[in-house]
Enzyme design. Structure first.
Site, short mmCIF file in Angstrom:
data_model
loop_
_atom_site.label_atom_id
_atom_site.label_comp_id
_atom_site.label_asym_id
_atom_site.label_seq_id
_atom_site.Cartn_x
_atom_site.Cartn_y
_atom_site.Cartn_z
N HIS A 1 -42.52 -19.79 -25.65
CA HIS A 1 -43.74 -20.61 -25.57
C HIS A 1 -43.42 -22.01 -25.05
O HIS A 1 -43.27 -22.94 -25.86
CB HIS A 1 -44.37 -20.73 -26.95
N GLU B 1 -45.31 -24.14 -23.93
CA GLU B 1 -46.40 -25.08 -24.25
C GLU B 1 -46.27 -25.64 -25.66
O GLU B 1 -47.02 -26.52 -26.04
CB GLU B 1 -47.76 -24.38 -24.05
N CYS C 1 -45.28 -15.19 -23.06
CA CYS C 1 -45.30 -14.30 -24.22
C CYS C 1 -46.32 -13.18 -24.03
O CYS C 1 -46.10 -12.30 -23.20
CB CYS C 1 -45.49 -15.12 -25.49
N1 GLN Z 1 -46.53 -9.88 -30.17
C1 GLN Z 1 -47.59 -10.31 -29.29
C2 GLN Z 1 -48.09 -9.16 -28.41
O1 GLN Z 1 -47.55 -8.11 -28.43
C3 GLN Z 1 -47.12 -11.46 -28.42
C4 GLN Z 1 -46.78 -12.64 -29.28
C5 GLN Z 1 -47.03 -13.97 -28.65
O2 GLN Z 1 -47.68 -14.10 -27.60
N2 GLN Z 1 -46.54 -15.00 -29.30
O3 GLN Z 1 -49.05 -9.32 -27.72
#
Ligand code: GLN
Length: 190
Positions: free
Chosen positions: A169, A171, A77
């Site tokens: 995610h 994890e 992410c």
């Molecule tokens: N929206 C976040 C970003 O731009 C990422 C979201 C996340 O890691 N769950 O950094």
């Protein structure tokens, strides 16, 4: 020994996954913390915050050097946003390592978080549960970037040599298979 960037976000959950696999891990907050690691996980969280910290600590160049040694890096992410070459929505600096384009918060406000399940051939049975939280969308794949997991025809987990990125995610589920895949790679390359 696998490192988990421990600035902010979901680092504790990643360490729990590694614990469950019997793999030793360490939180990384300084350049010195990278010593002796076979691989590192960049967790989800807020990429802008992490970026500031990485710059202040001199970790940008240190992580680029870590990658240049062929050591595996897994960005999930926000971590995937840090690894990507091109970041949009809004644009932001990055480690500029993984040859993908990525759009932050690419699923928009209406469906900014969701959970789904899909079969993943590289992992075998059962299907993989995917948790998306304000997730980015991969908008471009460079040559040599391989798709490991695809959802609705779009890549959500990719790999380029030693670099792995997932927009979800892994994890946050009970499924350790993606972490196991990454650790196996770290054993070979690290
Ligand atoms: N929206 C976040 C970003 O731009 C990422 C979201 C996340 O890691 N769950 O950094």
């Amino acid at each position: 020994m696998i490192g988990v960037l421990g600035i902010q976000g979901n680092f504790a959950a990643h360490r729990k996954m590694l614990d469950r696999l019997g793999v030793a891990s360490r939180e990384v907050r300084t350049v010195g913390d990278l010593d002796g690691l076979s691989g590192i996980i960049l967790p989800g969280g807020e990429s802008t915050t992490m970026l500031k910290f990485l710059k202040n600590e001199g970790l940008m160049d240190a992580l680029r050097a870590f990658s240049a040694e062929g050591k595996p890096i897994f960005g999930t992410c926000a971590g995937a946003i840090l690894l990507a070459k091109d970041v949009t929505g809004p644009a932001q600096e990055s480690l500029d390592l993984l040859d993908i384009g990525i759009q932050r918060n690419g699923y928009g406000r209406q469906v900014d978080s969701f959970i789904t399940e899909i079969p993943v051939p590289v992992l075998g049975e059962p299907p993989l549960e995917l948790v998306f939280i304000r997730a980015p969308v991969i908008t471009r794949l460079g040559d040599g970037v391989e798709t490991l997991v695809e959802l609705d025809g779009k890549p959500v987990c990719v790999r380029q040599g030693n670099l792995f990125a997932a927009t979800f995610h892994p994890e946050m589920t009970d499924d350790t298979r993606l972490h196991a895949l990454f650790v196996k790679e770290a054993e070979h390359r690290g």
